[in-house]
Scaffold this motif. Sequence first.
Motif, PDB file in Angstrom:
ATOM      1  N   UNK A 100       5.689 -16.362  -6.164  1.00 41.34           N
ATOM      2  CA  UNK A 100       6.316 -17.096  -7.265  1.00 41.34           C
ATOM      3  C   UNK A 100       7.795 -16.749  -7.315  1.00 41.34           C
ATOM      4  N   UNK A 101       8.633 -17.778  -7.284  1.00 41.72           N
ATOM      5  CA  UNK A 101      10.087 -17.598  -7.303  1.00 41.72           C
ATOM      6  C   UNK A 101      10.627 -17.957  -8.674  1.00 41.72           C
ATOM      7  N   UNK A 102      11.488 -17.089  -9.201  1.00 43.19           N
ATOM      8  CA  UNK A 102      12.132 -17.314 -10.494  1.00 43.19           C
ATOM      9  C   UNK A 102      13.623 -17.572 -10.278  1.00 43.19           C
ATOM     10  N   UNK A 103      14.070 -18.729 -10.706  1.00 44.38           N
ATOM     11  CA  UNK A 103      15.508 -19.026 -10.742  1.00 44.38           C
ATOM     12  C   UNK A 103      16.190 -18.783  -9.387  1.00 44.38           C
ATOM     13  N   UNK A 104      15.427 -18.910  -8.294  1.00 39.09           N
ATOM     14  CA  UNK A 104      15.946 -18.757  -6.935  1.00 39.09           C
ATOM     15  C   UNK A 104      16.550 -17.383  -6.670  1.00 39.09           C
ATOM     16  N   UNK A 105      16.319 -16.417  -7.573  1.00 40.09           N
ATOM     17  CA  UNK A 105      16.877 -15.070  -7.399  1.00 40.09           C
ATOM     18  C   UNK A 105      15.802 -13.990  -7.315  1.00 40.09           C
ATOM     19  N   UNK A 106      14.708 -14.218  -8.032  1.00 41.74           N
ATOM     20  CA  UNK A 106      13.682 -13.191  -8.147  1.00 41.74           C
ATOM     21  C   UNK A 106      12.355 -13.756  -7.640  1.00 41.74           C
ATOM     22  N   UNK A 107      11.532 -12.863  -7.125  1.00 37.64           N
ATOM     23  CA  UNK A 107      10.264 -13.306  -6.550  1.00 37.64           C
ATOM     24  C   UNK A 107       9.190 -12.249  -6.767  1.00 37.64           C
ATOM     25  N   UNK A 108       7.987 -12.698  -7.105  1.00 34.06           N
ATOM     26  CA  UNK A 108       6.833 -11.809  -7.172  1.00 34.06           C
ATOM     27  C   UNK A 108       5.796 -12.288  -6.172  1.00 34.06           C
ATOM     28  N   UNK A 109       5.074 -11.326  -5.633  1.00 31.46           N
ATOM     29  CA  UNK A 109       4.076 -11.635  -4.612  1.00 31.46           C
ATOM     30  C   UNK A 109       2.732 -11.096  -5.077  1.00 31.46           C
ATOM     31  N   UNK A 110       1.691 -11.924  -4.983  1.00 32.64           N
ATOM     32  CA  UNK A 110       0.354 -11.555  -5.448  1.00 32.64           C
ATOM     33  C   UNK A 110      -0.569 -11.426  -4.238  1.00 32.64           C
ATOM     34  N   UNK A 111      -1.054 -10.217  -4.027  1.00 31.54           N
ATOM     35  CA  UNK A 111      -1.908  -9.962  -2.873  1.00 31.54           C
ATOM     36  C   UNK A 111      -3.355 -10.332  -3.136  1.00 31.54           C
ATOM     37  N   UNK A 112      -4.142 -10.385  -2.078  1.00 30.00           N
ATOM     38  CA  UNK A 112      -5.563 -10.707  -2.205  1.00 30.00           C
ATOM     39  C   UNK A 112      -6.308  -9.560  -2.879  1.00 30.00           C
ATOM     40  N   UNK A 113      -7.333  -9.915  -3.620  1.00 37.83           N
ATOM     41  CA  UNK A 113      -8.220  -8.911  -4.223  1.00 37.83           C
ATOM     42  C   UNK A 113      -9.663  -9.318  -3.953  1.00 37.83           C
ATOM     43  N   UNK A 114     -10.533  -8.316  -3.796  1.00 36.73           N
ATOM     44  CA  UNK A 114     -11.913  -8.542  -3.400  1.00 36.73           C
ATOM     45  C   UNK A 114     -12.856  -7.886  -4.413  1.00 36.73           C
ATOM     46  N   UNK A 115     -13.977  -8.567  -4.688  1.00 35.79           N
ATOM     47  CA  UNK A 115     -14.910  -8.096  -5.705  1.00 35.79           C
ATOM     48  C   UNK A 115     -16.341  -8.129  -5.172  1.00 35.79           C
ATOM     49  N   UNK A 116     -17.089  -7.094  -5.536  1.00 39.11           N
ATOM     50  CA  UNK A 116     -18.525  -7.092  -5.315  1.00 39.11           C
ATOM     51  C   UNK A 116     -19.190  -6.772  -6.646  1.00 39.11           C
ATOM     52  N   UNK A 117     -20.064  -7.669  -7.105  1.00 36.23           N
ATOM     53  CA  UNK A 117     -20.767  -7.506  -8.376  1.00 36.23           C
ATOM     54  C   UNK A 117     -22.264  -7.593  -8.112  1.00 36.23           C
ATOM     55  N   UNK A 118     -23.023  -6.720  -8.742  1.00 38.18           N
ATOM     56  CA  UNK A 118     -24.474  -6.750  -8.588  1.00 38.18           C
ATOM     57  C   UNK A 118     -25.119  -6.221  -9.861  1.00 38.18           C
ATOM     58  N   UNK A 119     -26.332  -6.665 -10.128  1.00 36.64           N
ATOM     59  CA  UNK A 119     -27.046  -6.219 -11.317  1.00 36.64           C
ATOM     60  C   UNK A 119     -28.511  -6.584 -11.220  1.00 36.64           C
ATOM     61  N   UNK A 120     -29.285  -6.041 -12.145  1.00 36.44           N
ATOM     62  CA  UNK A 120     -30.714  -6.316 -12.132  1.00 36.44           C
ATOM     63  C   UNK A 120     -31.313  -6.310 -13.515  1.00 36.44           C
ATOM     64  N   UNK A 121     -32.606  -6.598 -13.568  1.00 32.76           N
ATOM     65  CA  UNK A 121     -33.350  -6.633 -14.816  1.00 32.76           C
ATOM     66  C   UNK A 121     -34.681  -5.931 -14.578  1.00 32.76           C
ATOM     67  N   UNK A 122     -34.873  -4.778 -15.228  1.00 29.82           N
ATOM     68  CA  UNK A 122     -36.065  -3.963 -15.011  1.00 29.82           C
ATOM     69  C   UNK A 122     -36.855  -3.877 -16.315  1.00 29.82           C
TER      70      UNK A 122
END
Length: 303
Positions: free
Chosen positions: A175-197
């Motif tokens: 994401x570029x702001x006003x052609x002067x500043x920039x932020x970069x967003x890296x990949x993120x990974x998720x593992x979710x698990x659950x059960x019902x006992x």
Amino acid sequence: MFAGLDLQAQVDAQFSQYWALPSYYNAGSVGAKEKLNILAATRQQWVGMPGAPKTFLVGADMPLRFLKQNHGVGLLLSNETIGLFSNMSIGAQYAFKVKLWGGNLGLGLQIGLLDQRFDGTKVSIPTSDEHVSTEDGIPQTELQGMAFDMGFGAYYTHKYFYAGLSALHLTKPSITFDEKYETYIGRSYYFIAGGNIPFKNTLLELQPSMMLKTTFNITQVELTARLKYKKFLWAGLSYRWKDAMVVMIGAEIKNVVFGYSYDYSLSPIVKATSGSHEVFVGYSMKIDFSDKNKNKHKSIRIL
């Protein structure tokens, strides 16, 4: 001397009740239940600390049958403010459903936009001989930028358990702001698990769950155990590795479900905050578009 530093912005919000918000992390979960589901959540993190994160999330998803195949669709909107930054994300979600090993597998895709803002008008620079009142590296105006974003997830549900693996920000939005500043967003990974006992001859059920999230630079693990009574009330504990202990309570009344959690920090940050609060509420409604449920009317002329 000059030094360059590559900074990655983190836009994924922290939710202690992650098990109630699967579509936020995994597009493959949309349409997993045979109902229209509407959900809203808010989190006040590190109460008492100036500029601490405040998050709001709203989403909806539903199953869909088309061309003799099961699908899932959903919409998701989230907004988080952290200091002078605000991150808003809106995404459309789709999942292709297949029956597998006695359960259902959803392969989901999310596409959307990230909107990031910085309120430079609130930047405070001390007045002294050692400080410069204006610095080109410190914006003092309101900045705003947008970028395309994409995520993918696989989510499997069974009668007694569920598990999902997903990746967010596959496009690595810049994401570029006003052609002067920039932020970069890296990949993120998720593992979710659950059960019902279920416990035999009782009205109690144990519902364990876990979430692992990583950028391969930072990894965090959460472990949760909830005890549910008569499919109505629940209470539970959660541990976020080297970060916080969480207590949570909630209830499910007919088509409405709600929950509350409180985080107590275990890191040195506890000296600056009284904890974090989180609330979610959801509503589900059964939907059926089959012909047998369509209203039929007879003309009074042929009664």
